[in-house]
Design a protein around this motif. Structure first.
Motif, PDB file in Angstrom:
ATOM      1  N   PHE B  18       4.506   2.240   5.168  1.00 21.99           N
ATOM      2  CA  PHE B  18       4.851   2.355   6.586  1.00 21.99           C
ATOM      3  C   PHE B  18       3.866   1.573   7.461  1.00 21.99           C
ATOM      4  CE2 PHE B  18       4.664   4.535  10.704  1.00 21.99           C
ATOM      5  CZ  PHE B  18       5.997   4.418  11.089  1.00 21.99           C
ATOM      6  N   TYR B  19       2.595   1.673   7.119  1.00 24.99           N
ATOM      7  CA  TYR B  19       1.564   1.016   7.932  1.00 24.99           C
ATOM      8  C   TYR B  19       1.778  -0.497   7.992  1.00 24.99           C
ATOM      9  CZ  TYR B  19      -2.968  -0.469   9.695  1.00 24.99           C
ATOM     10  OH  TYR B  19      -3.961  -1.060  10.443  1.00 24.99           O
ATOM     11  N   TYR B  20       1.947  -1.121   6.828  1.00 24.23           N
ATOM     12  CA  TYR B  20       2.055  -2.591   6.837  1.00 24.23           C
ATOM     13  C   TYR B  20       3.424  -3.062   7.327  1.00 24.23           C
ATOM     14  CZ  TYR B  20      -2.463  -2.649   4.484  1.00 24.23           C
ATOM     15  OH  TYR B  20      -3.793  -2.478   4.179  1.00 24.23           O
ATOM     16  N   LYS B  64       2.709 -14.145  13.922  1.00 23.82           N
ATOM     17  CA  LYS B  64       3.403 -13.578  12.765  1.00 23.82           C
ATOM     18  C   LYS B  64       2.386 -13.226  11.704  1.00 23.82           C
ATOM     19  CE  LYS B  64       6.263 -16.948  11.744  1.00 23.82           C
ATOM     20  NZ  LYS B  64       7.298 -17.628  10.935  1.00 23.82           N
ATOM     21  N   VAL B  65       2.621 -12.132  11.021  1.00 28.59           N
ATOM     22  CA  VAL B  65       1.731 -11.760   9.926  1.00 28.59           C
ATOM     23  C   VAL B  65       2.553 -11.039   8.862  1.00 28.59           C
ATOM     24  CG1 VAL B  65       1.050  -9.636  11.145  1.00 28.59           C
ATOM     25  CG2 VAL B  65      -0.417 -10.523   9.306  1.00 28.59           C
ATOM     26  N   ALA B  66       2.214 -11.301   7.623  1.00 25.25           N
ATOM     27  CA  ALA B  66       2.875 -10.618   6.501  1.00 25.25           C
ATOM     28  C   ALA B  66       1.804 -10.157   5.524  1.00 25.25           C
ATOM     29  CB  ALA B  66       3.855 -11.554   5.810  1.00 25.25           C
ATOM     30  N   HIS B  67       1.720  -8.844   5.337  1.00 27.94           N
ATOM     31  CA  HIS B  67       0.807  -8.269   4.357  1.00 27.94           C
ATOM     32  C   HIS B  67       1.559  -8.081   3.033  1.00 27.94           C
ATOM     33  CE1 HIS B  67      -1.183  -6.939   8.093  1.00 27.94           C
ATOM     34  NE2 HIS B  67      -2.283  -6.797   7.388  1.00 27.94           N
ATOM     35  N   LYS B  68       0.886  -8.394   1.954  1.00 25.50           N
ATOM     36  CA  LYS B  68       1.437  -8.115   0.624  1.00 25.50           C
ATOM     37  C   LYS B  68       0.405  -7.276  -0.126  1.00 25.50           C
ATOM     38  CE  LYS B  68       3.212 -10.309  -3.530  1.00 25.50           C
ATOM     39  NZ  LYS B  68       3.125 -11.528  -4.341  1.00 25.50           N
ATOM     40  N   GLN B  89      -2.992  -9.450   0.023  1.00 22.81           N
ATOM     41  CA  GLN B  89      -3.034 -10.781   0.606  1.00 22.81           C
ATOM     42  C   GLN B  89      -2.260 -10.765   1.903  1.00 22.81           C
ATOM     43  OE1 GLN B  89      -1.551 -13.385  -2.611  1.00 22.81           O
ATOM     44  NE2 GLN B  89      -3.704 -13.815  -3.050  1.00 22.81           N
ATOM     45  N   LEU B  90      -2.665 -11.630   2.829  1.00 18.47           N
ATOM     46  CA  LEU B  90      -1.888 -11.744   4.060  1.00 18.47           C
ATOM     47  C   LEU B  90      -1.723 -13.200   4.446  1.00 18.47           C
ATOM     48  CD1 LEU B  90      -3.883 -12.234   6.744  1.00 18.47           C
ATOM     49  CD2 LEU B  90      -4.398  -9.852   6.337  1.00 18.47           C
ATOM     50  N   LEU B  91      -0.579 -13.428   5.057  1.00 21.18           N
ATOM     51  CA  LEU B  91      -0.215 -14.753   5.560  1.00 21.18           C
ATOM     52  C   LEU B  91      -0.025 -14.645   7.059  1.00 21.18           C
ATOM     53  CD1 LEU B  91       2.496 -16.161   3.112  1.00 21.18           C
ATOM     54  CD2 LEU B  91       0.338 -17.280   3.733  1.00 21.18           C
ATOM     55  N   VAL B  92      -0.620 -15.565   7.811  1.00 19.27           N
ATOM     56  CA  VAL B  92      -0.423 -15.546   9.264  1.00 19.27           C
ATOM     57  C   VAL B  92       0.261 -16.828   9.710  1.00 19.27           C
ATOM     58  CG1 VAL B  92      -2.350 -13.986   9.699  1.00 19.27           C
ATOM     59  CG2 VAL B  92      -2.733 -16.445   9.786  1.00 19.27           C
ATOM     60  N   ASP B  93       1.189 -16.639  10.697  1.00 18.43           N
ATOM     61  CA  ASP B  93       1.898 -17.750  11.319  1.00 18.43           C
ATOM     62  C   ASP B  93       2.466 -18.690  10.251  1.00 18.43           C
ATOM     63  OD1 ASP B  93       1.539 -16.663  13.815  1.00 18.43           O
ATOM     64  OD2 ASP B  93      -0.381 -17.646  14.113  1.00 18.43           O
ATOM     65  N   GLU B  94       2.216 -19.996  10.374  1.00 19.10           N
ATOM     66  CA  GLU B  94       2.840 -20.954   9.447  1.00 19.10           C
ATOM     67  C   GLU B  94       1.898 -21.322   8.303  1.00 19.10           C
ATOM     68  OE1 GLU B  94       5.945 -21.193   9.972  1.00 19.10           O
ATOM     69  OE2 GLU B  94       5.721 -20.168  11.905  1.00 19.10           O
ATOM     70  N   GLU B  95       0.789 -20.610   8.203  1.00 19.01           N
ATOM     71  CA  GLU B  95      -0.185 -20.879   7.146  1.00 19.01           C
ATOM     72  C   GLU B  95       0.448 -20.663   5.763  1.00 19.01           C
ATOM     73  OE1 GLU B  95      -3.480 -21.924   7.437  1.00 19.01           O
ATOM     74  OE2 GLU B  95      -3.343 -21.953   5.245  1.00 19.01           O
ATOM     75  N   GLN B  96       0.166 -21.586   4.840  1.00 16.25           N
ATOM     76  CA  GLN B  96       0.756 -21.484   3.499  1.00 16.25           C
ATOM     77  C   GLN B  96      -0.165 -20.775   2.504  1.00 16.25           C
ATOM     78  OE1 GLN B  96       4.037 -22.589   2.872  1.00 16.25           O
ATOM     79  NE2 GLN B  96       3.924 -22.709   5.098  1.00 16.25           N
TER      80      GLN B  96
END
Lengths: 127, 127
Positions: B18-20, B64-68, B89-96
């Protein structure tokens, strides 16, 4: 009623120094930092109680180990203790490549003015 | 007297999901998970209180952010809550290139049968 210890940062730093010095010198001596209710989760394997924790740590398949703390962050908990998040690197035996790890501790005060580890969670970090 | 919640693992997993999900969708909504006494240490910068915590999280310089979540380990605490250590791991914006992170949470029960975050420590891990 919350009991916030204003010395939590100092306690956390002294604890972390002492913990890894002891771990790297003679990890059986860590037994004094745990109590019957203490929990260790090491690489997702869990044990409870000072004796079982030290047996687990002593059974790890390396003779020499050196921890190098990279970062240490702490916060107080409402018991007068602290929660700590460490990131660091460790080298075992003759291995030349350090492994990244993270470890969180929760310290509670004991009735002698010192602290013991209630929660201990260790995890290697693979990048 | 310790109050160990036998459901701590389920609580920890549901909380982390739920948090992420909430963080990645609309991090302002995380405010409901914090209380006035809650603490956040984000990259060694600390704030206290739900409002200040959400302002801090909302001010982070990405849209934008995506946590895995890679690993999740939990233990009970003596209040009926849990302590959690996440690596991911996390990805922000358009970072690959994802960044490795570790985060520890301490959850306490509230008086409505739910849980809130008392301690929250986030740290990027550089290998």
């Amino acid at each position: 009623m919350a009991n916030i210890n204003p010395q939590y940062e100092t306690i956390a730093k002294q604890f972390v120094d002492f913990y890894y010095q002891t771990f790297d010198a003679d990890r059986a001596k860590l037994i004094d930092l745990y109590r019957p209710e203490s929990m260790l989760t090491f690489e997702s394997s869990s044990v409870q109680g000072a004796q079982a924790i030290v047996e687990k740590l002593s059974s790890l398949p390396f003779q020499k180990v050196a921890h190098k703390v990279g970062t240490l962050d702490s916060q107080p908990n409402p018991t007068g203790g602290a929660i700590i998040l460490v990131t660091g690197q460790l080298l075992v035996d003759e291995e030349q490549n350090p492994m990244n790890y993270t470890q969180t501790f929760q310290l509670f005060p004991d009735d002698k003015g010192s602290f013991f580890i209630y929660n201990d969670v260790f995890k290697l970090v693979y990048g």
